[in-house]
Design an enzyme around this catalytic site. Structure first.
Site, PDB file in Angstrom:
ATOM      1  CE  LYS A  89      -1.336   1.305   4.625  1.00 33.62           C
ATOM      2  NZ  LYS A  89      -2.430   1.419   5.555  1.00 33.62           N
ATOM      3  CG  ASP A  90       3.529   2.266   2.730  1.00 31.64           C
ATOM      4  OD1 ASP A  90       2.450   2.849   2.908  1.00 31.64           O
ATOM      5  OD2 ASP A  90       4.173   1.725   3.649  1.00 31.64           O
ATOM      6  NE  ARG A 140      -7.365   3.721   3.477  1.00 30.10           N
ATOM      7  CZ  ARG A 140      -7.602   3.023   4.586  1.00 30.10           C
ATOM      8  NH1 ARG A 140      -8.818   2.560   4.829  1.00 30.10           N
ATOM      9  NH2 ARG A 140      -6.644   2.762   5.444  1.00 30.10           N
ATOM     10  NE  ARG A 141      -6.333   3.287   8.464  1.00 25.95           N
ATOM     11  CZ  ARG A 141      -5.053   2.955   8.525  1.00 25.95           C
ATOM     12  NH1 ARG A 141      -4.151   3.805   8.983  1.00 25.95           N
ATOM     13  NH2 ARG A 141      -4.659   1.759   8.125  1.00 25.95           N
ATOM     14  NE  ARG A 158       3.636  10.980   9.097  1.00 27.94           N
ATOM     15  CZ  ARG A 158       4.729  11.342   8.443  1.00 27.94           C
ATOM     16  NH1 ARG A 158       4.942  12.601   8.153  1.00 27.94           N
ATOM     17  NH2 ARG A 158       5.616  10.434   8.068  1.00 27.94           N
ATOM     18  NE  ARG A 164       1.191   5.135  12.801  1.00 32.11           N
ATOM     19  CZ  ARG A 164       0.604   4.614  11.734  1.00 32.11           C
ATOM     20  NH1 ARG A 164      -0.692   4.688  11.592  1.00 32.11           N
ATOM     21  NH2 ARG A 164       1.328   4.022  10.812  1.00 32.11           N
ATOM     22  CB  CYS A 255      -0.868   6.563  -0.187  1.00 29.68           C
ATOM     23  SG  CYS A 255       0.338   7.840   0.128  1.00 29.68           S
TER      24      CYS A 255
HETATM   25  N1  LIG Z   1       0.827   3.983   5.583  1.00 28.49           N
HETATM   26  C1  LIG Z   1       1.412   3.340   6.696  1.00 28.49           C
HETATM   27  C2  LIG Z   1       1.400   1.865   6.599  1.00 28.49           C
HETATM   28  N2  LIG Z   1       1.839   1.217   5.520  1.00 28.49           N
HETATM   29  C3  LIG Z   1       1.686  -0.127   5.723  1.00 28.49           C
HETATM   30  C4  LIG Z   1       1.158  -0.311   6.980  1.00 28.49           C
HETATM   31  C5  LIG Z   1       0.861  -1.585   7.628  1.00 28.49           C
HETATM   32  C6  LIG Z   1       0.997  -2.817   6.779  1.00 28.49           C
HETATM   33  C7  LIG Z   1      -0.080  -2.971   5.763  1.00 28.49           C
HETATM   34  O1  LIG Z   1      -1.223  -2.646   6.027  1.00 28.49           O
HETATM   35  O2  LIG Z   1       0.211  -3.460   4.666  1.00 28.49           O
HETATM   36  C8  LIG Z   1       0.988   0.949   7.550  1.00 28.49           C
HETATM   37  C9  LIG Z   1       0.454   1.244   8.877  1.00 28.49           C
HETATM   38  C10 LIG Z   1      -1.013   1.522   8.885  1.00 28.49           C
HETATM   39  O3  LIG Z   1      -1.590   1.883   7.881  1.00 28.49           O
HETATM   40  O4  LIG Z   1      -1.644   1.412   9.938  1.00 28.49           O
END
Ligand SMILES: NCc1[nH]cc(CCC(=O)O)c1CC(=O)O
Length: 331
Positions: A89-90, A140-141, A158, A164, A255
């Site tokens: 997702k990153d 998004r959240r 962050r 966190r 993202c």
């Molecule tokens: N953007 C941050 C990020 N990137 C990947 C993860 C966790 C691992 C994943 O979900 O693949 C997280 C932490 C989160 O969103 O809480």
């Protein structure tokens, strides 16, 4: 000098970010590679990326910049690394020309999870009191939560997972709770802190594109690495994640835009993809679902595009344009 009978293979160099989560993930991949190719040696190199160095800028204000990947990709391209282990997702949906996404292993739990400050009695979003503060830096959240839970407030939060969690648990902090990815918490042995799993049918929250999956990135055309990593790939997770990434690429969201998804195999070869696009304040949203036979990457990409087109027809473009027009300029 006696000649060595075989050329000694250089170590396979695995790159990742310098966070506990990234290191645990890279070690997991290294251990699986060791089983497949036990004769090789492996090294893990960690790098601090832009996203790690700048802990102050709200994530949203970075825009579409490749926060977590650029420095690692430079080392990959120059041959100092052989593979990068990312949280999928990153990874931006468009990669530099010199790099490619090689494999997506079996995905862990893709859902978001609610974690309440230690010592507080709340166990779900709906049980949180009026004015409770949710720590999250993800639009998004926050956008999805604003839509469903107008009684909540939001504050930026962050840092790495443990940072966190410590900030939320600090009795003097403003946070009542936070929302994080279940997979990240589970990989760090923190599953016991999850108070509620959120998804479309419970909490109404859609997860991020690629959440819970890893992406293994290699130099473009590195056939040997690709053949090796193919052995770690998971067919269903790969196609589901490719469909999600295609949706995101088509909507041109990074993202930092409020696009949530959920994918489900409803029959062995039939994939269902649902998604939501929400305005930042939660007041407008568009949601839709498509399903189709998906056996190939092309079919997964087509399904993502089809869902994007339906969302646009439903008004998603206006929501996204509005968000992009109001984003502070930052290079
Ligand atoms: N953007 C941050 C990020 N990137 C990947 C993860 C966790 C691992 C994943 O979900 O693949 C997280 C932490 C989160 O969103 O809480």
């Amino acid at each position: 000098m006696p000649e060595t009978p075989f050329a000694v293979q250089p170590p396979l160099r695995i790159g990742t970010r310098r966070s506990n989560l990234a290191v645990v993930q890279a070690e997991g991949i290294r251990d699986r590679l060791r089983e497949i190719a036990p004769d090789r040696s492996y090294e893990i190199e960690t790098l601090r990326t832009l996203g790690d160095r700048d802990q102050l800028t709200a994530l949203y204000n970075f825009g579409a910049k490749s926060l977590w990947t650029t420095e690692l990709e430079e080392k990959l391209t120059s041959g100092q690394l052989d593979v990068i282990v990312h949280c999928l997702k990153d990874m931006p949906t468009r990669l530099p020309d010199s790099c490619e996404l090689a494999a997506i292993p079996r995905r862990d739990d893709p859902r978001d999870a609610l974690i309440v400050k230690a010592g507080l009695p709340y166990t779900s979003l709906m049980s949180l009191p009026e004015g409770a503060v949710v720590g999250t830096s993800s639009v998004r959240r926050s956008a999805q939560l604003r839509r469903l839970c107008p009684h909540l407030r939001f504050a930026n939060l962050r840092g790495n997972v443990d940072t966190r969690l410590a900030k939320v648990d600090d009795p003097d902090s403003e946070y009542t709770c936070m929302v994080m990815s279940a997979a990240g918490l589970e990989r760090l042995g923190l599953k016991y802190r999850i108070n509620q799993y959120l998804h479309s049918k419970d909490g109404g929250i859609f997860h991020a594109v690629g959440q819970g999956a890893l992406g293994l990135e290699i130099r473009k055309g590195d056939a040997k690495m690709r053949a090796l990593l193919d052995q770690l790939a998971d067919h269903e997770s790969t196609l589901a994640c490719l469909a999600e990434r295609s949706l995101m690429r088509t909507l041109e969201g990074g993202c930092s835009v409020p696009i949530g998804v959920e994918t489900e195999w409803i029959q062995p070869d039939k994939l269902r993809v649902s998604a939501i696009v929400v305005s930042l304040d939660g007041s407008q949203s568009v949601q839709d679902t498509v399903d189709a036979k998906v056996k190939t990457a092309d079919e997964a990409n087509a399904l993502g595009q089809e869902l994007a087109a339906r969302l646009v027809a439903g008004g998603a473009e206006a929501i996204l344009n509005d968000i992009n027009a109001n984003r502070p300029a930052k290079d």
